[in-house]
Structure formats: C-alpha cells, structure tokens
Motif scaffolding. Structure first.
Motif, PDB file in Angstrom:
ATOM      1  N   LEU A 360       0.807  -1.219   0.000  1.00 26.02           N
ATOM      2  CA  LEU A 360       0.000   0.000   0.000  1.00 26.02           C
ATOM      3  C   LEU A 360       0.842   1.272   0.000  1.00 26.02           C
ATOM      4  N   LYS A 361       2.118   1.140   0.266  1.00 25.84           N
ATOM      5  CA  LYS A 361       3.004   2.303   0.341  1.00 25.84           C
ATOM      6  C   LYS A 361       3.380   2.834  -1.040  1.00 25.84           C
ATOM      7  N   TRP A 362       3.258   1.983  -2.074  1.00 24.61           N
ATOM      8  CA  TRP A 362       3.829   2.318  -3.375  1.00 24.61           C
ATOM      9  C   TRP A 362       2.811   2.956  -4.308  1.00 24.61           C
ATOM     10  N   ASN A 363       3.319   3.545  -5.384  1.00 26.65           N
ATOM     11  CA  ASN A 363       2.437   4.160  -6.376  1.00 26.65           C
ATOM     12  C   ASN A 363       1.725   3.099  -7.205  1.00 26.65           C
ATOM     13  N   ALA A 364       0.814   3.547  -8.063  1.00 23.87           N
ATOM     14  CA  ALA A 364      -0.040   2.612  -8.812  1.00 23.87           C
ATOM     15  C   ALA A 364       0.774   1.693  -9.717  1.00 23.87           C
ATOM     16  N   GLU A 365       1.848   2.199 -10.327  1.00 25.57           N
ATOM     17  CA  GLU A 365       2.649   1.379 -11.245  1.00 25.57           C
ATOM     18  C   GLU A 365       3.356   0.249 -10.506  1.00 25.57           C
ATOM     19  N   VAL A 366       3.912   0.546  -9.335  1.00 27.42           N
ATOM     20  CA  VAL A 366       4.574  -0.495  -8.545  1.00 27.42           C
ATOM     21  C   VAL A 366       3.549  -1.525  -8.075  1.00 27.42           C
ATOM     22  N   GLN A 367       2.385  -1.072  -7.635  1.00 29.86           N
ATOM     23  CA  GLN A 367       1.346  -1.998  -7.183  1.00 29.86           C
ATOM     24  C   GLN A 367       0.868  -2.896  -8.319  1.00 29.86           C
ATOM     25  N   ALA A 368       0.724  -2.330  -9.522  1.00 32.87           N
ATOM     26  CA  ALA A 368       0.308  -3.147 -10.676  1.00 32.87           C
ATOM     27  C   ALA A 368       1.354  -4.204 -11.001  1.00 32.87           C
ATOM     28  N   LEU A 369       2.632  -3.836 -10.911  1.00 35.82           N
ATOM     29  CA  LEU A 369       3.704  -4.804 -11.168  1.00 35.82           C
ATOM     30  C   LEU A 369       3.705  -5.891 -10.101  1.00 35.82           C
ATOM     31  N   LEU A 370       3.461  -5.532  -8.847  1.00 36.81           N
ATOM     32  CA  LEU A 370       3.396  -6.532  -7.772  1.00 36.81           C
ATOM     33  C   LEU A 370       2.276  -7.531  -8.021  1.00 36.81           C
ATOM     34  N   ARG A 371       1.141  -7.062  -8.524  1.00 36.51           N
ATOM     35  CA  ARG A 371       0.033  -7.985  -8.846  1.00 36.51           C
ATOM     36  C   ARG A 371       0.416  -8.903  -9.999  1.00 36.51           C
ATOM     37  N   GLU A 372       1.129  -8.350 -10.995  1.00 33.32           N
ATOM     38  CA  GLU A 372       1.578  -9.174 -12.124  1.00 33.32           C
ATOM     39  C   GLU A 372       2.577 -10.225 -11.661  1.00 33.32           C
ATOM     40  N   ILE A 373       3.469  -9.844 -10.773  1.00 31.00           N
ATOM     41  CA  ILE A 373       4.448 -10.798 -10.227  1.00 31.00           C
ATOM     42  C   ILE A 373       3.731 -11.917  -9.485  1.00 31.00           C
ATOM     43  N   GLU A 374       2.714 -11.558  -8.700  1.00 26.71           N
ATOM     44  CA  GLU A 374       1.954 -12.545  -7.941  1.00 26.71           C
ATOM     45  C   GLU A 374       1.251 -13.540  -8.856  1.00 26.71           C
ATOM     46  N   ALA A 375       0.801 -13.050 -10.016  1.00 26.17           N
ATOM     47  CA  ALA A 375       0.053 -13.910 -10.942  1.00 26.17           C
ATOM     48  C   ALA A 375       0.951 -14.716 -11.870  1.00 26.17           C
ATOM     49  N   THR A 376       2.229 -14.407 -11.916  1.00 33.03           N
ATOM     50  CA  THR A 376       3.160 -15.104 -12.808  1.00 33.03           C
ATOM     51  C   THR A 376       3.667 -16.393 -12.169  1.00 33.03           C
ATOM     52  N   PRO A 377       3.647 -17.502 -12.894  1.00 35.46           N
ATOM     53  CA  PRO A 377       4.131 -18.775 -12.334  1.00 35.46           C
ATOM     54  C   PRO A 377       5.584 -18.673 -11.885  1.00 35.46           C
ATOM     55  N   ALA A 378       5.913 -19.396 -10.848  1.00 34.45           N
ATOM     56  CA  ALA A 378       7.279 -19.382 -10.315  1.00 34.45           C
ATOM     57  C   ALA A 378       8.253 -19.973 -11.330  1.00 34.45           C
ATOM     58  N   SER A 379       9.457 -19.392 -11.353  1.00 32.64           N
ATOM     59  CA  SER A 379      10.519 -19.895 -12.217  1.00 32.64           C
ATOM     60  C   SER A 379      11.855 -19.533 -11.603  1.00 32.64           C
ATOM     61  N   THR A 380      12.916 -20.096 -12.162  1.00 32.20           N
ATOM     62  CA  THR A 380      14.260 -19.846 -11.642  1.00 32.20           C
ATOM     63  C   THR A 380      14.631 -18.374 -11.714  1.00 32.20           C
ATOM     64  N   ASP A 381      14.169 -17.706 -12.772  1.00 35.62           N
ATOM     65  CA  ASP A 381      14.594 -16.330 -13.024  1.00 35.62           C
ATOM     66  C   ASP A 381      13.598 -15.276 -12.558  1.00 35.62           C
ATOM     67  N   LYS A 382      12.429 -15.695 -12.104  1.00 31.08           N
ATOM     68  CA  LYS A 382      11.367 -14.732 -11.788  1.00 31.08           C
ATOM     69  C   LYS A 382      11.797 -13.722 -10.722  1.00 31.08           C
ATOM     70  N   THR A 383      12.420 -14.175  -9.665  1.00 27.55           N
ATOM     71  CA  THR A 383      12.773 -13.276  -8.556  1.00 27.55           C
ATOM     72  C   THR A 383      13.764 -12.202  -8.990  1.00 27.55           C
ATOM     73  N   ALA A 384      14.811 -12.603  -9.705  1.00 21.31           N
ATOM     74  CA  ALA A 384      15.833 -11.639 -10.123  1.00 21.31           C
ATOM     75  C   ALA A 384      15.251 -10.612 -11.095  1.00 21.31           C
ATOM     76  N   ILE A 385      14.462 -11.069 -12.059  1.00 18.25           N
ATOM     77  CA  ILE A 385      13.849 -10.143 -13.011  1.00 18.25           C
ATOM     78  C   ILE A 385      12.894  -9.209 -12.278  1.00 18.25           C
ATOM     79  N   SER A 386      12.123  -9.753 -11.345  1.00 15.60           N
ATOM     80  CA  SER A 386      11.168  -8.947 -10.571  1.00 15.60           C
ATOM     81  C   SER A 386      11.883  -7.850  -9.790  1.00 15.60           C
ATOM     82  N   ALA A 387      13.026  -8.187  -9.186  1.00 15.92           N
ATOM     83  CA  ALA A 387      13.766  -7.216  -8.383  1.00 15.92           C
ATOM     84  C   ALA A 387      14.212  -6.025  -9.230  1.00 15.92           C
ATOM     85  N   ILE A 388      14.729  -6.293 -10.432  1.00 16.08           N
ATOM     86  CA  ILE A 388      15.180  -5.207 -11.300  1.00 16.08           C
ATOM     87  C   ILE A 388      13.996  -4.364 -11.772  1.00 16.08           C
ATOM     88  N   LEU A 389      12.906  -5.012 -12.167  1.00 17.10           N
ATOM     89  CA  LEU A 389      11.737  -4.272 -12.659  1.00 17.10           C
ATOM     90  C   LEU A 389      11.111  -3.422 -11.556  1.00 17.10           C
TER      91      LEU A 389
END
Length: 542
Positions: A360-389
């Motif tokens: 709830l602390k972040w702006n709308a763009e960060v919150q939308a990306l967090l929802r997309e990350i939550e909906a994306t299936p887990a993978s070896t590279d997901k965490t690292a890519i998510s951190a940069i984005l």
C-alpha cells in the motif's frame, strides 16, 4: 560609566563569537580600543581593521582569527544589503528580455575558523559514537540541526561544497557512526555524501522564507550550451576508468613484446575462426586472453573510441560470456558471474520482499507490477527479473531504457532487421513478457553483440549486460542511471566515489520535461533506497 551604543553591542557580540575565551574585562578593552582608538563605528568597518591595530592587545593567533572573521562579517552584511535591494526592486515586464544576473559568494574562508559543536551531540548519538555504532535517525537529525545553526553564524547560506567540507570533518572523527557503508562494511563513495546532503537540505529548509539567503544561479537557457551536451565524446575522461583497478596496464607481461602479443592475437583469431564461439571454453583461449589483456585495453581505450564492430573483428572472444566476464574480473577485481548468481537467491529476494511487504506504500505502477508478479508462475529467473523491474518502477525509469521484449522465437538476424535498436546497451528479453522470458541477447550501438546460451539463467544474462558498460567504457544511459547504479553498488559491490553517468541533461521523472542534471557522488535515489531497505529489514527482523 561607559554605555554601549547599539553598534558597539553588535561588535562586542561578534568578537565574543570569534574569541569566546576572552573574559569580560579583556573583551571590553578590545571593543573600546576598536571603537575609540581605531575608529570603528559599525560592523562593516571591521573589514578595515588591520593586524597592527590589535597586536599590542591580543595574541598573534587571536588577531589572525579576528582578521579573517571580520572580512566574513563584512561580506555577510554586504550580501544582506544587496539582497534586500533585490527584494524590493520592481519586477520586470514579462514581455521584456532581461539579462540574467547572479551573486556568487567568495571563497569560504570561514571554514578555517568553524568549530563543529560536538557539545550539542545528543546522549544517544554520543553513546553510538563511543561504541562505533550507526547513528540513530532521531538524534542524527537533531545534531544536523545544531551543526547547521552553528554554520549559519558564519555563513547564512553555505554551498554544497561547504557542507561537504563540514561533513568530511564529522565523518573523519566518527566514520562508523556517520559514514555511508554497505551491509558488507564497504564504504559508499567518499563516505559522507548522505551527511553532506542532509546538511545542505537543512540549510535550504531554514532559508525557505528568507529571500536574501536563497540567491541561486539562473537556469541555463543558452542553446549552444545544450547542443554542446549532445556532442559525441571524442576524448577519454574519468568516467571511462570509473570503478576499475586495472583500466590501462602500463607494463608488458614478463617476456612479452608488442610483436609477441600480436602473434597471440592472431592465434586467437584462428582459433575462433576454426572453432567458433564454442571454442571460448578452451583453456588455451583463457590463457591467451589473459596474456593479451594489455593489448585489448590499448585498443578499447584508444582515442577516439573504436566502434564495437571494430573491437569484435580484433577480439571476438570479448563477445562471448566467458571472455567478457573474465576481462571484467581483471578490469575491476570482481567475479561478476558468481556475484550476481549469489544475489539471485539473496539480495534479489530481499528487494522483492521489501516491496511485497509494503504494498500500500507504493504508487499505482509499482502496485500493478506486484500484482503481475503474484500472478506469474514461479521460475528460476522470476525473482531476479522482478527485483530489477520493481526498482525501475520505484525510480520512475521506463522499462525500455534497459530492456527490449521480443518474441521468444526471434533470432539475432530478425531482431536486427525488424527493430531499431538504440545506441546504448539493452538487454533483449525473449518471451511472452519480461517476467517469463527465458532467453536473452545484449545489443550495443544498434547491433546484437552477445547471445546468451539457452542453458544459462538470467543472472548470467545480467552479468554480460552489466559487464559491457565497464569493459567497453560505456557510460550509463541517463534514463536508467539509478537502476544501473543500484546494480553496481548493491549487487556487484563496486563502490567508488562519483558516477558512471556524466550526462549534463536529463528528463524530469515528474513532468517529463528536459532539465539540467546534477552530477553527484552517489545517486541520492539509490542511497535513500538502500538506507530504507536496511531500516525496513532491521525493523521487521526484530
């Protein structure tokens, strides 16, 4: 009995500030001598006092302190009078073009007399300093206010450089309490950038309603200056060797000559032509590349800088992951492959956790990306890519300033033919989305230069992408400078003073308009993010 006039009282107050050790009788003798023997009538007259006027009354050092301070007092009064005149001058007509004027303070010789008010350190801060611990936030802010109050007795509007000198003195006495350090204990830049910035911010805060103390240089409007910023660099500068420990070797390896190194370069070319990119795995290639490192740097560092395509013709193994990362390690002392591989399961998880636990602390763009990350299936590279984005969204930097998304069936030829690739480096992501990409390429100067083997993960692709900035002397693109500096300082742990982005013009994250860019020792957004990440983990970990 002698009664002090108003100006005499002011003179007495100024001398007390400069020489607090003087007792009252001695102070009265000095003031009386200045007013009735020398002829001082107001504080501005103090600038006319000479050393010989007081040498029979005070010690030589005391006289010199007064001489330096008197000049500063006169300058301060002159600034106040000039600024008040500017304040009450009628505003020019908006239809008339007025010449720009600005006031530039003289050399800050008051710094030689300034004493840091250590006696105003809060008890909690004293305790932290004695135990060599990090300063608590509240007591640190309280001390900042006390220091700025003391500074303003000498100079009402100290520059950023003046604040840096004061910050350096504080840092030199208590480095572990006030310094900028990574969690591994490595110094960030010069070590006191955050303290310098806090001092300057406090100065601006106390001067917010005082026009006389907020004189600034006008914004640059000269189009010729703006065009100068866009000229392609033709010379070498400090940014090229930024963070390197072996940027240009000066002595040949034992037993080598220019001729012998050229023979070895030709041998490497023959091995590449016969074995292709896969031959980079041969131990002989590693050995020859290490021995010819000085020749590689000589070409890369030549002036004007060679085109990437020309380097590829001479040193093709620099365009393989192994050859590039080995060169990066010799250049910087960092094994980037191992470093980023460890971060994928460590620091990248911490970054993602930092954002997810405070949605709830972040702006709308960060919150939308967090929802997309939550909906994306887990993978070896997901965490690292998510951190940069996530950090890019947080810094308000556009994804396409670092990444280009293409179809997962794309080839090097199709990417070059179908897309207009930018001059600055990009990490090309092959997949349906950035988060689900599983193959990668790197482009420089509008051409694909590195194709990452399919069996390698995102940390390997990021290793290649980040290495090209250092190996080929490429400055960070301004549009992604904060994210790149975060990767550099937090993930790769290269922490020199300064920045690898020397652009003088930038784009406002708020308005999107072109603005003049300040060159700072550490990107303030990166420094603030690292501080808040540490504070968050400390609070949630206890």
């Amino acid at each position: 009995m002698f009664f002090l006039t108003l100006d005499t009282e002011l003179i007495q107050q100024e001398i007390t500030k400069i020489l607090p050790e003087l007792d009252i009788p001695k102070l009265n003798v000095v003031v009386n001598h200045l007013c009735f023997v020398v002829g001082v009538e107001r504080t501005q007259d103090l600038a006319l006092v000479e050393l010989t006027d007081l040498q029979d009354i005070l010690l030589p050092i005391q006289c010199r302190k007064l001489m330096m301070a008197f000049k500063q007092i006169a300058l301060r009064d002159q600034v106040d009078e000039t600024s008040l005149e500017i304040t009450f001058t009628s505003l020019p007509s908006p239809d008339l073009e007025q010449p720009s004027t600005s006031y530039t303070p003289s050399n800050s010789y008051w710094l030689s007399m300034f004493q840091i008010p250590w006696n105003h350190m809060p008890a909690a801060l004293l305790h932290a300093a004695s135990n060599k611990e990090k300063a608590p936030l509240g007591p640190r802010r309280e001390f900042i206010r006390a220091v700025v109050a003391a500074i303003r007795e000498f100079c009402p509007n100290p520059s950023l450089a003046d604040c840096g000198e004061v910050a350096r003195n504080i840092f030199s006495k208590f480095p572990l309490t006030f310094g900028d350090f990574t969690e591994e204990g490595e110094q960030l830049g010069k070590g006191y950038s955050s303290l310098q910035r806090q001092l300057r911010t406090r100065v601006e805060h106390v001067n917010r309603d005082n026009v006389a103390h907020r004189i600034r240089q006008p914004k640059r409007t000269n189009k010729a200056d703006e065009e100068q910023d866009n000229i392609v660099k033709k010379v070498r500068c400090k940014v090229d060797s930024y963070g390197c420990i072996n940027w240009q070797p000066t002595s040949m390896p034992d037993g080598e000559t220019s001729e012998s190194l050229e023979i070895k370069r030709q041998t490497l070319l023959e091995m590449f032509q016969s074995g292709g990119p896969r031959s980079c795995e041969l131990s002989d290639v590693d050995k020859l590349m290490k021995e010819t490192y000085i020749a590689q740097r000589k070409m890369i560092n030549s002036c004007p800088p060679p085109a990437i395509s020309d380097i590829a013709l001479e040193w093709p193994y620099l365009f393989s992951k192994r050859g590039l990362c080995n060169h990066f390690e010799t250049l910087t002392g960092v094994d980037i492959s191992s470093c980023l591989s460890e971060c994928q399961n460590g620091k990248c998880i911490r970054i993602v956790n930092y954002f997810q636990k405070q949605t709830l602390k972040w702006n709308a763009e960060v919150q939308a990306l967090l929802r997309e990350i939550e909906a994306t299936p887990a993978s070896t590279d997901k965490t690292a890519i998510s951190a940069i984005l996530l950090t890019m969204k947080h810094f308000k930097e556009k994804e396409n300033s670092l990444f280009i998304l293409v179809d997962k069936t794309s080839t090097q030829m199709s990417v070059e033919n179908e897309l207009r690739l930018p001059v600055t480096p990009r990490l090309i992501m092959l997949g349906d989305s950035l988060l689900t990409s599983s193959k990668w390429m790197v482009s420089i100067e509008g051409k694909v230069t590195h194709c990452i083997d399919e069996q390698l993960d995102f940390s390997a692709a990021l290793s290649v992408f980040f290495s090209v900035f250092y190996v080929f002397n490429i400055e960070y693109q301004e549009s992604a400078s904060a994210t790149l500096e975060l990767i550099q300082r937090f993930l790769v742990r290269i922490n020199p003073e300064g920045t690898k982005c020397a652009s003088k013009a930038g784009t406002s994250r708020k308005t999107g308009s072109s603005v003049k860019r300040k060159i700072q020792n550490i990107n303030p957004h990166v420094h603030t993010f690292l501080q808040r990440l540490t504070e968050f983990e400390w609070k949630t970990g206890n």
